[in-house]
Motif scaffolding. Structure first.
Motif, PDB file in Angstrom:
ATOM      1  N   GLY A 547       0.820  -1.208   0.000  1.00  0.00           N
ATOM      2  CA  GLY A 547       0.000   0.000   0.000  1.00  0.00           C
ATOM      3  C   GLY A 547       0.851   1.255   0.000  1.00  0.00           C
ATOM      4  N   CYS A 548       1.934   1.235   0.780  1.00  0.00           N
ATOM      5  CA  CYS A 548       2.858   2.371   0.791  1.00  0.00           C
ATOM      6  C   CYS A 548       3.478   2.570  -0.583  1.00  0.00           C
ATOM      7  CB  CYS A 548       3.961   2.154   1.836  1.00  0.00           C
ATOM      8  SG  CYS A 548       3.478   2.617   3.512  1.00  0.00           S
ATOM      9  N   ARG A 549       3.845   1.464  -1.195  1.00  0.00           N
ATOM     10  CA  ARG A 549       4.452   1.576  -2.527  1.00  0.00           C
ATOM     11  C   ARG A 549       3.486   2.237  -3.511  1.00  0.00           C
ATOM     12  NH1 ARG A 549       7.014  -3.265  -6.374  1.00  0.00           N
ATOM     13  NH2 ARG A 549       7.691  -1.844  -8.050  1.00  0.00           N
ATOM     14  N   ALA A 550       2.238   1.760  -3.515  1.00  0.00           N
ATOM     15  CA  ALA A 550       1.258   2.301  -4.463  1.00  0.00           C
ATOM     16  C   ALA A 550       0.996   3.781  -4.197  1.00  0.00           C
ATOM     17  CB  ALA A 550      -0.034   1.505  -4.371  1.00  0.00           C
ATOM     18  N   VAL A 560       8.358   3.008  -9.024  1.00  0.00           N
ATOM     19  CA  VAL A 560       9.681   2.789  -8.436  1.00  0.00           C
ATOM     20  C   VAL A 560      10.112   1.402  -8.907  1.00  0.00           C
ATOM     21  CG1 VAL A 560      11.019   2.553  -6.322  1.00  0.00           C
ATOM     22  CG2 VAL A 560       9.140   4.210  -6.433  1.00  0.00           C
ATOM     23  N   VAL A 561      11.114   1.342  -9.746  1.00  0.00           N
ATOM     24  CA  VAL A 561      11.457   0.098 -10.445  1.00  0.00           C
ATOM     25  C   VAL A 561      11.925  -0.986  -9.478  1.00  0.00           C
ATOM     26  CG1 VAL A 561      12.934  -0.942 -12.202  1.00  0.00           C
ATOM     27  CG2 VAL A 561      12.038   1.384 -12.527  1.00  0.00           C
ATOM     28  N   ASP A 562      12.915  -0.685  -8.667  1.00  0.00           N
ATOM     29  CA  ASP A 562      13.466  -1.679  -7.746  1.00  0.00           C
ATOM     30  C   ASP A 562      13.023  -1.326  -6.328  1.00  0.00           C
ATOM     31  OD1 ASP A 562      14.859  -3.668  -6.515  1.00  0.00           O
ATOM     32  OD2 ASP A 562      16.864  -2.909  -6.993  1.00  0.00           O
ATOM     33  N   TRP A 563      11.827  -1.802  -5.975  1.00  0.00           N
ATOM     34  CA  TRP A 563      11.234  -1.492  -4.667  1.00  0.00           C
ATOM     35  C   TRP A 563      11.674  -2.533  -3.630  1.00  0.00           C
ATOM     36  CZ3 TRP A 563       8.510   2.215  -2.230  1.00  0.00           C
ATOM     37  CH2 TRP A 563       7.844   1.881  -1.040  1.00  0.00           C
ATOM     38  N   PRO A 564      12.060  -2.115  -2.438  1.00  0.00           N
ATOM     39  CA  PRO A 564      12.167  -0.729  -1.962  1.00  0.00           C
ATOM     40  C   PRO A 564      13.590  -0.161  -2.059  1.00  0.00           C
ATOM     41  CG  PRO A 564      12.296  -2.210  -0.103  1.00  0.00           C
ATOM     42  CD  PRO A 564      12.172  -3.086  -1.319  1.00  0.00           C
ATOM     43  N   LYS A 565      14.490  -0.908  -2.696  1.00  0.00           N
ATOM     44  CA  LYS A 565      15.906  -0.531  -2.665  1.00  0.00           C
ATOM     45  C   LYS A 565      16.169   0.853  -3.259  1.00  0.00           C
ATOM     46  CE  LYS A 565      17.530  -5.323  -2.811  1.00  0.00           C
ATOM     47  NZ  LYS A 565      18.282  -6.349  -3.586  1.00  0.00           N
ATOM     48  N   ASP A 566      15.381   1.235  -4.266  1.00  0.00           N
ATOM     49  CA  ASP A 566      15.643   2.508  -4.942  1.00  0.00           C
ATOM     50  C   ASP A 566      15.476   3.713  -4.024  1.00  0.00           C
ATOM     51  OD1 ASP A 566      16.406   1.372  -7.271  1.00  0.00           O
ATOM     52  OD2 ASP A 566      14.575   1.827  -8.401  1.00  0.00           O
ATOM     53  N   VAL A 567      14.632   3.594  -2.993  1.00  0.00           N
ATOM     54  CA  VAL A 567      14.423   4.757  -2.118  1.00  0.00           C
ATOM     55  C   VAL A 567      15.634   4.991  -1.217  1.00  0.00           C
ATOM     56  CG1 VAL A 567      11.919   4.480  -2.131  1.00  0.00           C
ATOM     57  CG2 VAL A 567      13.250   3.481  -0.268  1.00  0.00           C
ATOM     58  N   ARG A 568      16.576   4.062  -1.222  1.00  0.00           N
ATOM     59  CA  ARG A 568      17.817   4.259  -0.484  1.00  0.00           C
ATOM     60  C   ARG A 568      19.013   4.480  -1.413  1.00  0.00           C
ATOM     61  NH1 ARG A 568      17.280   0.106   4.732  1.00  0.00           N
ATOM     62  NH2 ARG A 568      15.559   1.259   5.707  1.00  0.00           N
ATOM     63  N   LYS A 569      18.904   3.995  -2.637  1.00  0.00           N
ATOM     64  CA  LYS A 569      19.998   4.171  -3.596  1.00  0.00           C
ATOM     65  C   LYS A 569      20.029   5.584  -4.168  1.00  0.00           C
ATOM     66  CE  LYS A 569      20.019  -0.603  -5.378  1.00  0.00           C
ATOM     67  NZ  LYS A 569      19.688  -1.404  -6.581  1.00  0.00           N
TER      68      LYS A 569
END
Length: 723
Positions: A547-550, A560-569
């Protein structure tokens, strides 16, 4: 090495402990090349600078550090197993950007973590950090004998820079007659329990009664550590490693004795000649909820106090297998037994049925009685220490009594129990005691998750005594024992995909609506206010549910292509993610503020918030300074549970006030008596901190937590600043 240490000492001009020597690994910092190689900053923090042999400068670039702190890891292999602690010369050019100072010792794959508090700004001073200052362990520690690195950290209070200097780092020794065995290995089985903290608390008490304790991890106990020791204390050791057990058996065979608190593993029960009769809990036996301490049985030990106050609700019951006796029973406030045997003696020593929680004169008296029963030769040493403690208490009481009162200020207590003081105390008793001692506001924890505890008796007592009641509700989560809790929407999910069923996802509209409605329901009971706690995420590792992702992707307008890693990269995406989390928490604050003020005019809205006003928007999604500036809150209570230098405490609150400037919300700092690890100067410390709050022009303060420890100091405070 000693000659070099003395040269450094003379050049610095500071007094050292007699047994202190500069660490050989510190002496390696002899030039700029060595400092660059051996001292490593975290990202965004400037590198250490060589000043002279034995001294480095640490530029705390808190304006640019990527974490909430600046820190430096110093390659510093050393053996601290039998050391009393560390000491060093230290300065900080400007306290204003600093929330607090931390110190860490790396052991194996983990860290022992502690704090220190310089007393003077801008000047070199000798700082002594005993091992008891290291209250926690993080990760898999392997004992004090295997320290590989030292980390010095300064936590951000605001985005500005300051400069530290560190010199002449040394270990100081001990000549122990008591050994405290810290349950470090137990963390592998239950990392949530405070095994290390309990050991440090016990070590401090032993020191206070005039003994010379050394704190040693159970992983590294050996014959050398036991040399000269007659008493070994196991403060909280549900598991004893085989190597330690072998040492303890040999120690006992040579006449040594034990004090074991709470948990008794089978091997220790056998060694103590005790039968474990079971674990007891007030949750399953309401009579135990009346326990106020340990009442002496008969004459007990020489010097044993008639009553040793500590409000234990869980205990291990034991009984001697052969010769032995019961020295104390769990008892109510009148000294009448309401539980099983609390303190038992055998030839091998003593067993206290719970962890040691008592403080003050009674605690010292009982510990003296136990120690002198083991070694009568300690009597005079203990008596001298008690005379010193009494003199300090008298000085403290006189100073507190001399502090002026202030009319019309807010004086409040948080109360974590839904029963007030509980036990034999009714709600009427709880509020009457509060009022009689100068307090005029009360924040009882009467709601968690979707559950509201009974409110009528508390509200009635507050109205009777003229105490403003602000009902405290924990947001987004259920209490640990609420096994049947089901959130209306999604549960939180960690970065690595683990679902936490006790935490509700703040971005889920169903959860937001339910939490808002709960606060409105509480406000309609017509209290003075509703008080929000846990109005945040648990940490930076939540929530990453689908739900957070959406919902996050909807705010971005893309996937966000690589969830959730992209929010840290991706740094830009990380900032947007932090803003998303803060907006989710703010949505509840705004909804509660709007609804309560519209539907229940006159009922105030407030929040308990993290002390680090600069970092908590990113770390836990709690931009509380913005709430204050916007006027969403009537007041905020930052949890300033800090027992360090007055200068640092003042700067911590000043940073909070500065961050909230321009808003109408009041700042009412939280004083954390229940969180102060040192327990012998509660009234003095609280009076000092109340003085700081007043000096800064604030209209009052809030104290955590309303319990037996707090009640004991109220008369002393009421005799002075709370008249």
């Amino acid at each position: 090495m000693r000659q070099f240490a003395l040269l450094l000492l003379l050049s610095a001009g500071f007094a050292w402990s007699v047994s202190a020597e500069v660490l050989p690994s510190w002496i390696r910092l002899s030039d700029a090349t060595a400092v660059a190689r051996l001292v490593k900053p975290n990202k965004g923090t400037a590198a250490a600078k060589f000043i002279r042999p034995g001294e480095v400068e640490l530029p705390a670039t808190l304006s640019t550090a990527l974490e909430d702190r600046s820190f430096w890891d110093i390659d510093l292999p050393c053996d601290m197993k039998l050391a009393g602690g560390l000491e060093f010369d230290f300065s900080c050019s400007d306290f204003a950007p600093v929330a607090s100072f931390s110190i860490y010792c790396k052991s194996g794959e983990g860290w022992y973590t502690g704090t220190f508090s310089p007393a003077v700004e801008g000047k070199m001073q000798r700082v002594i950090v005993p091992k008891t200052a290291f209250r926690r362990a993080e990760g898999k520690v392997e004992g004090w004998g295997k320290i590989s690195k030292l980390r010095i950290a300064v936590w951000r209070a605001k985005y500005a820079d300051t400069t530290l200097r560190l010199a002449n780092l040394a270990l100081y020794g001990t000549s122990p007659n008591v050994l405290v065995m810290s349950g470090d290995s137990c963390r592998a089985h239950n990392a949530k329990e405070d095994y290390v903290g309990q050991a440090t608390t016990m070590t401090e008490l032993l020191t206070a009664v005039g003994l010379s304790p050394v704190q040693v991890a159970d992983l590294e106990l050996d014959a050398a550590a036991l040399k000269g020791v007659k008493l070994v204390v196991l403060p909280y050791n549900p598991i004893v490693p085989p190597t330690a057990l072998a040492c303890l058996k040999d120690f006992r065979a040579k006449g040594g004795r034990f004090l074991v608190c709470y948990s008794l593993c089978k091997e220790m029960a056998d060694l103590m000649a005790l039968t474990v009769k079971g674990w007891r809990s007030a949750r399953h036996n309401p009579a135990l909820g009346r326990i106020e301490g340990v009442a002496r049985v008969g004459d007990g030990l020489a010097g044993q106090p008639p009553m040793f106050h500590q409000k234990s609700s869980n205990m291990t019951e034991s009984a001697p297998r052969g010769e032995g006796r019961v020295l104390g029973m769990w008892a109510d406030k009148d000294g009448q037994p309401v539980g099983p045997a609390a303190l038992v003696e055998t030839a091998a020593g003593f067993h206290l049925g719970h962890i040691w929680m008592g403080t003050g004169e009674e605690a010292r008296a009982l510990m003296r009685a136990l120690a002198t029963a083991v070694d009568p030769a300690l009597a005079e040493t203990c008596a001298a220490a008690e005379r010193k403690a009494r003199e300090q208490e008298e000085k403290d009481a006189a100073w507190v009594a001399a502090q002026p009162s202030k009319a019309g200020e807010w004086r409040a207590f948080w109360c974590h129990s839904e029963e007030g003081l509980g036990g034999a105390y009714t709600w009427d008793d709880s509020i009457r005691i509060l009022k009689e001692n100068g307090f005029n506001a009360f924040l009882p924890n009467l709601a968690w998750g979707g559950k509201i505890f009974p409110t009528e008796a508390c509200l009635a007592a507050c109205r009777k005594y003229g105490v403003a009641c602000h009902i405290w509700k924990v947001c987004w989560r259920a209490r640990q024992n609420m096994k049947d809790f089901t959130p209306p929407g999604d549960c939180q999910k960690s970065f690595d995909g683990k679902v936490n069923k006790l935490w509700m996802c703040p971005s889920d509209p169903k959860n937001l609506a339910a939490e808002t409605e709960m606060f409105v329901t509480l406000a309609k009971l017509n209290p003075a206010g509703v008080h929000m706690d846990y109005i945040r995420y648990p940490d930076n590792n939540h929530c990453f549910c689908e739900g957070c992702r959406a919902r996050f992707e909807a705010t971005l307008g893309r996937k966000v292509v690589d969830w959730p890693k992209d929010v840290r990269k991706d740094a830009d995406l990380a900032d947007q993610w932090a803003a998303f989390r803060s907006a989710n928490i703010t949505a509840l604050v705004r909804a509660v503020s709007t609804r309560v003020r519209r539907e229940c005019p006159g009922v105030e809205v407030s929040a308990a918030v993290f002390h680090n006003v600069a970092s908590c928007p990113k770390s836990v999604g709690q931009p509380w300074a913005a709430w204050c500036r916007e006027g969403l809150l009537d007041f905020a209570c930052p949890m300033d549970y800090y027992m360090g230098s007055t200068v640092a405490f003042r700067n911590l609150i000043s940073a909070q006030v500065e961050a909230c400037a321009g808003g109408k919300a009041k700042i009412r700092p939280g004083l954390g008596i229940s969180c102060w690890k040192r327990m012998d100067r509660d009234a003095f410390t609280m009076a000092e901190q109340i003085g700081v709050v007043r000096d800064l022009g604030l209209d009052g303060f809030t104290v955590f937590n309303y319990d037996a420890r707090a009640v004991r100091v109220l008369p002393t405070l009421h005799n002075g600043p709370l008249k």
